[in-house]
Design a protein around this motif. Structure first.
Motif, mmCIF file in Angstrom:
data_model
loop_
_atom_site.group_PDB
_atom_site.id
_atom_site.type_symbol
_atom_site.label_atom_id
_atom_site.label_comp_id
_atom_site.label_asym_id
_atom_site.label_seq_id
_atom_site.Cartn_x
_atom_site.Cartn_y
_atom_site.Cartn_z
ATOM 1 N N ALA A 1 37.335 7.335 2.275
ATOM 2 C CA ALA A 1 37.058 7.295 0.829
ATOM 3 C C ALA A 1 35.832 8.131 0.485
ATOM 4 C CB ALA A 1 36.860 5.838 0.393
ATOM 5 N N GLU A 2 34.811 8.079 1.346
ATOM 6 C CA GLU A 2 33.592 8.864 1.110
ATOM 7 C C GLU A 2 33.885 10.363 1.155
ATOM 8 O OE1 GLU A 2 29.629 7.852 3.070
ATOM 9 O OE2 GLU A 2 30.249 9.630 4.187
ATOM 10 N N LEU A 3 34.671 10.790 2.149
ATOM 11 C CA LEU A 3 34.948 12.218 2.315
ATOM 12 C C LEU A 3 35.823 12.775 1.198
ATOM 13 C CD1 LEU A 3 35.565 12.473 6.172
ATOM 14 C CD2 LEU A 3 33.493 12.988 4.885
ATOM 15 N N GLU A 4 36.573 11.924 0.550
ATOM 16 C CA GLU A 4 37.448 12.379 -0.540
ATOM 17 C C GLU A 4 36.656 12.798 -1.781
ATOM 18 O OE1 GLU A 4 41.589 9.964 0.458
ATOM 19 O OE2 GLU A 4 40.039 9.008 -0.779
ATOM 20 N N PRO B 1 21.055 11.563 10.831
ATOM 21 C CA PRO B 1 22.053 10.856 10.021
ATOM 22 C C PRO B 1 21.880 11.183 8.544
ATOM 23 C CG PRO B 1 20.292 9.358 10.651
ATOM 24 C CD PRO B 1 20.002 10.672 11.331
ATOM 25 N N THR B 2 22.923 10.925 7.780
ATOM 26 C CA THR B 2 22.883 11.137 6.334
ATOM 27 C C THR B 2 23.108 9.804 5.634
ATOM 28 O OG1 THR B 2 25.250 11.665 6.336
ATOM 29 C CG2 THR B 2 23.713 13.501 6.504
ATOM 30 N N ALA B 3 22.675 9.724 4.378
ATOM 31 C CA ALA B 3 22.825 8.479 3.617
ATOM 32 C C ALA B 3 24.302 8.168 3.388
ATOM 33 C CB ALA B 3 22.104 8.612 2.280
ATOM 34 N N SER B 4 24.668 6.910 3.657
ATOM 35 C CA SER B 4 26.065 6.516 3.508
ATOM 36 C C SER B 4 26.165 4.992 3.544
ATOM 37 C CB SER B 4 26.911 7.104 4.640
ATOM 38 O OG SER B 4 28.227 6.593 4.612
ATOM 39 N N SER B 5 27.166 4.456 2.859
ATOM 40 C CA SER B 5 27.448 3.021 2.944
ATOM 41 C C SER B 5 28.747 2.760 3.693
ATOM 42 C CB SER B 5 27.528 2.429 1.530
ATOM 43 O OG SER B 5 28.571 3.066 0.793
ATOM 44 N N ALA B 6 29.309 3.794 4.340
ATOM 45 C CA ALA B 6 30.618 3.678 5.007
ATOM 46 C C ALA B 6 30.487 2.903 6.316
ATOM 47 C CB ALA B 6 31.186 5.066 5.254
ATOM 48 N N ARG B 7 31.082 1.745 6.372
ATOM 49 C CA ARG B 7 30.997 0.897 7.568
ATOM 50 C C ARG B 7 32.322 0.778 8.318
ATOM 51 N NH1 ARG B 7 26.299 -1.907 7.981
ATOM 52 N NH2 ARG B 7 24.903 -1.855 6.163
ATOM 53 N N THR B 8 33.395 1.343 7.750
ATOM 54 C CA THR B 8 34.702 1.318 8.411
ATOM 55 C C THR B 8 35.321 2.716 8.331
ATOM 56 O OG1 THR B 8 35.963 0.815 6.407
ATOM 57 C CG2 THR B 8 35.031 -1.061 7.606
ATOM 58 N N VAL B 9 36.391 2.924 9.085
ATOM 59 C CA VAL B 9 37.087 4.217 9.018
ATOM 60 C C VAL B 9 37.623 4.451 7.611
ATOM 61 C CG1 VAL B 9 39.068 5.521 9.882
ATOM 62 C CG2 VAL B 9 37.667 4.182 11.470
ATOM 63 N N GLU B 10 38.127 3.393 6.978
ATOM 64 C CA GLU B 10 38.655 3.522 5.616
ATOM 65 C C GLU B 10 37.538 3.889 4.639
ATOM 66 O OE1 GLU B 10 39.375 1.071 7.745
ATOM 67 O OE2 GLU B 10 41.424 1.724 8.156
ATOM 68 N N TYR C 1 29.061 6.810 13.950
ATOM 69 C CA TYR C 1 29.695 7.357 12.746
ATOM 70 C C TYR C 1 29.672 6.375 11.568
ATOM 71 C CZ TYR C 1 31.561 11.413 15.221
ATOM 72 O OH TYR C 1 31.694 12.589 15.919
ATOM 73 N N PHE C 2 29.320 5.117 11.834
ATOM 74 C CA PHE C 2 29.355 4.110 10.778
ATOM 75 C C PHE C 2 27.939 3.778 10.292
ATOM 76 C CE2 PHE C 2 32.987 3.400 13.649
ATOM 77 C CZ PHE C 2 34.003 3.735 12.761
ATOM 78 N N ALA C 3 27.817 3.452 9.007
ATOM 79 C CA ALA C 3 26.507 3.207 8.396
ATOM 80 C C ALA C 3 25.800 2.035 9.077
ATOM 81 C CB ALA C 3 26.675 2.932 6.907
ATOM 82 N N ASP C 4 24.512 2.213 9.359
ATOM 83 C CA ASP C 4 23.721 1.148 9.961
ATOM 84 C C ASP C 4 23.009 0.344 8.865
ATOM 85 O OD1 ASP C 4 21.605 2.702 9.096
ATOM 86 O OD2 ASP C 4 21.160 3.515 11.087
ATOM 87 N N ARG D 1 20.175 0.637 7.711
ATOM 88 C CA ARG D 1 19.358 1.468 6.816
ATOM 89 C C ARG D 1 20.197 2.188 5.774
ATOM 90 N NH1 ARG D 1 17.141 5.674 10.822
ATOM 91 N NH2 ARG D 1 19.359 5.533 11.377
ATOM 92 N N GLY D 2 21.556 2.102 5.904
ATOM 93 C CA GLY D 2 22.423 2.870 5.014
ATOM 94 C C GLY D 2 22.498 4.327 5.429
ATOM 95 N N MET D 3 22.524 4.580 6.743
ATOM 96 C CA MET D 3 22.585 5.933 7.286
ATOM 97 C C MET D 3 23.683 5.996 8.343
ATOM 98 S SD MET D 3 20.007 7.405 5.684
ATOM 99 C CE MET D 3 19.509 8.874 6.589
ATOM 100 N N ARG D 4 24.364 7.146 8.435
ATOM 101 C CA ARG D 4 25.345 7.353 9.491
ATOM 102 C C ARG D 4 25.400 8.833 9.872
ATOM 103 N NH1 ARG D 4 30.464 9.386 8.879
ATOM 104 N NH2 ARG D 4 31.087 10.106 6.820
ATOM 105 N N TYR D 5 25.930 9.113 11.065
ATOM 106 C CA TYR D 5 26.096 10.489 11.521
ATOM 107 C C TYR D 5 27.487 10.986 11.133
ATOM 108 C CZ TYR D 5 21.954 9.914 14.494
ATOM 109 O OH TYR D 5 20.684 9.705 14.954
ATOM 110 N N ARG D 6 27.544 12.222 10.636
ATOM 111 C CA ARG D 6 28.844 12.866 10.414
ATOM 112 C C ARG D 6 29.171 13.855 11.524
ATOM 113 N NH1 ARG D 6 29.605 15.163 4.432
ATOM 114 N NH2 ARG D 6 31.507 15.983 5.381
ATOM 115 N N SER D 7 28.144 14.312 12.210
ATOM 116 C CA SER D 7 28.310 15.271 13.294
ATOM 117 C C SER D 7 27.308 14.894 14.377
ATOM 118 C CB SER D 7 28.060 16.688 12.770
ATOM 119 O OG SER D 7 28.224 17.642 13.792
#
Length: 267
Positions: A235-238, A222-231, A202-205, A207-213
Motif C-alpha cells: 500500500a505504501e509503494l502504491e 532506514p526511511t520513515a514508514s508505518s508499514a509493519r506487514t507486507v500488505e 523491511y518492516f517499520a520498527d 521508531r517508525g522507520m524501515r529499510y527499503r534497500s
C-alpha cells in the motif's frame, strides 16, 4: 495469465536456460528482497532444490541481522553458501571513511572478482531489477563481462522479442538477470502471494522507520514508514514518491555512482 504468473514463468525459463547453457554457474545472494525472491524462484525451477552454490560477498560491515537471517535460511533450505571477502583490503583497513565509492570498489567489486576467479565461475545469476536505478535499466538478461569482469554498457547483445543470446566466446564471464523486468511492487506482491520469508528489517520498527534497500551498516539508512506487514508495504509503494535507494549513501556521493561501479564489476 496474470502479470505475476507471467513474470514467474519467464524467470523460471531464464533460470533453467542459464543452468543448461553456462558452465560452472553460481548465484549471488545479497540477502535482500530481490535476491531472496530469486532464490525462491530457483527452488521452483528445480523442484525444491537449489543445484548451484550461492555467493555472498561479505564486506564485514553488513547489518548484523542480515548475517543471522542468511545463516538461518541456509540451514532451513539446505543451501550451499560461499562467502567471499577481499581479505587484503580489509587487512589494510579499508572502510567507508576512505570514500564510499572507493570502499564499494574494494570490498564489493574486487571481492566479487576475486571470488569468481578463485572458484572459476563461468557465470553468475543476480537479482537486479531494471527499475531500481538507471544503470541497471541498461542491462540485458544475459550480459557478458570481459575477463576483468568489466561491463561495456555501449556494446551489449540485442534482446528483441524475448530472444536471448546465450552463446558467448570462451573465457567470457556471463551475468544473468532473471528479475530484470520486475518492479519493486511486483517483488512485494509476489512475496505476499508466495508468503516468502523476508528479513524483519523491511518492516517499520518502534521508531517508525524501515529499510527499503539493504547494504552495509555505515552506508544504509532506514526511511520513515508505518508499514509493519507486507500488505502495508504494498500500500505504501502504491502512493510513495520516495525513491527506493534514497537510504543508500553511496548513490548520493556521485550522480553516476552506480554506473561507475558497475562498469568495474559491481553487482
Amino acid at each position: 495469465m496474470d502479470k505475476l504468473t507471467a513474470l514467474e514463468q519467464e524467470s523460471i525459463y531464464i533460470l533453467r536456460e542459464s543452468y543448461k547453457k553456462i558452465d560452472h554457474l553460481a548465484m549471488l545472494w545479497s540477502i535482500g528482497k530481490d535476491s531472496t525472491v530469486l532464490l525462491w524462484l530457483t527452488r521452483k525451477a528445480f523442484f525444491g532444490a537449489v543445484p548451484l552454490p550461492l555467493v555472498h560477498i561479505n564486506t564485514t560491515f553488513k547489518i548484523p541481522a542480515m548475517i543471522a537471517y542468511r545463516d538461518q535460511l541456509v540451514r532451513d533450505w539446505r543451501l550451499t553458501l560461499i562467502e567471499g571477502r577481499n581479505h587484503a583490503a580489509l587487512a589494510e583497513g579499508m572502510n567507508h571513511e576512505r570514500g564510499r565509492l572507493v570502499c564499494c570498489t574494494a570490498l564489493k567489486s574486487e571481492g566479487l572478482k576475486q571470488t569468481v576467479e578463485e572458484h572459476g565461475f563461468g557465470g553468475l545469476i543476480l537479482g537486479i531489477r531494471g527499475d531500481e536505478e538507471g544503470s541497471r535499466g541498461k542491462e540485458r538478461i544475459f550480459s557478458p563481462r570481459n575477463q576483468a569482469s568489466e561491463w561495456n554498457a555501449k556494446d551489449q547483445p540485442p534482446e528483441f522479442w524475448d530472444s536471448y543470446k546465450t552463446d558467448f566466446a570462451p573465457g567470457d564471464h556471463i551475468r544473468v538477470h532473471p528479475l530484470l523486468r520486475w518492479s519493486e511492487l511486483d517483488i512485494w506482491r509476489y512475496i505476499a502471494r508466495e508468503r516468502i520469508p523476508v528479513i524483519d528489517l523491511y518492516f517499520a520498527d518502534e521508531r517508525g522507520m524501515r529499510y527499503r534497500s539493504l547494504g552495509c551498516a555505515p552506508c544504509t539508512f532506514p526511511t520513515a514508514s508505518s508499514a509493519r506487514t507486507v500488505e502495508d508495504i504494498i500500500a505504501e509503494l502504491e502512493t510513495t514518491t520516495v525513491t527506493e535507494r534514497s537510504g543508500r549513501a553511496q548513490d548520493q556521493e556521485d550522480s553516476h555512482a552506480m554506473e561507475k561501479l558497475r562498469v568495474k564489476g559491481y553487482m
